[in-house]
Scaffold this motif. Structure first.
Motif, PDB file in Angstrom:
ATOM      1  N   GLU A   1      -0.217  -2.492  -3.943  1.00 15.88           N
ATOM      2  CA  GLU A   1       0.696  -1.425  -3.519  1.00 15.88           C
ATOM      3  C   GLU A   1       0.299  -0.078  -4.111  1.00 15.88           C
ATOM      4  O   GLU A   1       0.363   0.941  -3.431  1.00 15.88           O
TER       5      GLU A   1
ATOM      6  N   PHE B   1      -2.720   1.373  -2.154  1.00 13.09           N
ATOM      7  CA  PHE B   1      -2.560   1.757  -0.750  1.00 13.09           C
ATOM      8  C   PHE B   1      -1.375   2.663  -0.478  1.00 13.09           C
ATOM      9  O   PHE B   1      -1.201   3.118   0.654  1.00 13.09           O
ATOM     10  N   ASP B   2      -0.563   2.974  -1.469  1.00 19.22           N
ATOM     11  CA  ASP B   2       0.545   3.902  -1.269  1.00 19.22           C
ATOM     12  C   ASP B   2      -0.039   5.304  -1.117  1.00 19.22           C
ATOM     13  O   ASP B   2      -0.626   5.855  -2.051  1.00 19.22           O
TER      14      ASP B   2
ATOM     15  N   ARG C   1      -4.060   5.735  -5.628  1.00 13.85           N
ATOM     16  CA  ARG C   1      -4.487   5.213  -4.326  1.00 13.85           C
ATOM     17  C   ARG C   1      -6.005   5.270  -4.178  1.00 13.85           C
ATOM     18  O   ARG C   1      -6.681   6.094  -4.793  1.00 13.85           O
TER      19      ARG C   1
ATOM     20  N   ALA D   1      -6.885   4.730   1.530  1.00 12.35           N
ATOM     21  CA  ALA D   1      -5.451   4.922   1.778  1.00 12.35           C
ATOM     22  C   ALA D   1      -5.244   6.341   2.313  1.00 12.35           C
ATOM     23  O   ALA D   1      -4.691   7.208   1.651  1.00 12.35           O
TER      24      ALA D   1
ATOM     25  N   TYR E   1      -0.312   6.724   6.436  1.00 18.35           N
ATOM     26  CA  TYR E   1       0.542   5.602   6.798  1.00 18.35           C
ATOM     27  C   TYR E   1       0.058   4.857   8.033  1.00 18.35           C
ATOM     28  O   TYR E   1       0.521   3.761   8.311  1.00 18.35           O
TER      29      TYR E   1
ATOM     30  N   LEU F   1       3.120  -3.965   2.048  1.00 18.90           N
ATOM     31  CA  LEU F   1       2.545  -2.721   2.554  1.00 18.90           C
ATOM     32  C   LEU F   1       3.434  -2.119   3.645  1.00 18.90           C
ATOM     33  O   LEU F   1       3.569  -0.900   3.728  1.00 18.90           O
ATOM     34  N   HIS F   2       4.062  -2.969   4.447  1.00 24.43           N
ATOM     35  CA  HIS F   2       5.025  -2.471   5.445  1.00 24.43           C
ATOM     36  C   HIS F   2       6.144  -1.707   4.753  1.00 24.43           C
ATOM     37  O   HIS F   2       6.585  -0.668   5.246  1.00 24.43           O
TER      38      HIS F   2
ATOM     39  N   LEU G   1       3.213   1.388   5.704  1.00 24.13           N
ATOM     40  CA  LEU G   1       1.965   1.064   6.395  1.00 24.13           C
ATOM     41  C   LEU G   1       2.252  -0.031   7.410  1.00 24.13           C
ATOM     42  O   LEU G   1       1.956  -1.213   7.200  1.00 24.13           O
TER      43      LEU G   1
ATOM     44  N   ALA H   1      -0.217  -2.782   8.799  1.00 22.81           N
ATOM     45  CA  ALA H   1      -0.757  -3.814   7.903  1.00 22.81           C
ATOM     46  C   ALA H   1      -0.414  -5.193   8.438  1.00 22.81           C
ATOM     47  O   ALA H   1       0.655  -5.418   8.996  1.00 22.81           O
TER      48      ALA H   1
END
Length: 139
Positions: free
Chosen positions: A68, A71-72, A78, A82, A85, A106-107, A111, A114
């Protein structure tokens, strides 16, 4: 004897089913095609598992415990991948369980493209898709 569940507690099977309802999970061949079209394949297996099972060439290795943060799009930690979104992230674990939970996380970050690979690395290998040999011989 199984202890009684506290109010609101769910089994891991219930949680997994709930998380998977958010995803459009991909069979290995479709995941491979998406990666060739620009999706980011993220291998979240621990190093020991990758050494024992092999790896997917070109997959981005991000162990599950930091996924997380990496990829945030709003996080200072990140990764360059990344980019926002709308990045398509396909998560890969060994058998396709942990990857479902990770893709759902990730959703929650926004994202929404994902997803994960049905059957994980084992299914990827069985489909005859590119893999490296394990670094550690099977015992």
């Amino acid at each position: 004897m199984t202890p009684p569940r506290p109010p609101g507690a769910r089994t891991i099977d219930e949680i997994l089913a709930d998380r998977r309802r958010r995803l459009r999970r991909l069979p290995p061949t479709e995941a491979y095609a998406r990666v060739r079209d620009g999706a980011v394949l993220v291998d979240i297996r621990p190093a020991a598992q990758r050494a024992a099972e092999g790896e997917v060439p070109g997959a981005l290795v991000v162990e599950r415990n930091v996924l997380e943060w990496r990829f945030d799009p709003q996080c200072a930690a990140r990764l360059p991948q990344a980019t926002g979104y709308d990045v398509e992230v396909i998560v890969l674990c060994s058998e396709g369980y942990t990857s479902s939970l990770a893709a759902a996380a990730l959703h929650e970050l926004g994202l929404t493209r994902a997803t994960d690979v049905i059957g994980g690395f084992h299914a990827w290998r069985r489909a005859g898709l590119p893999v490296t040999r394990p670094a550690v011989p099977a015992t």
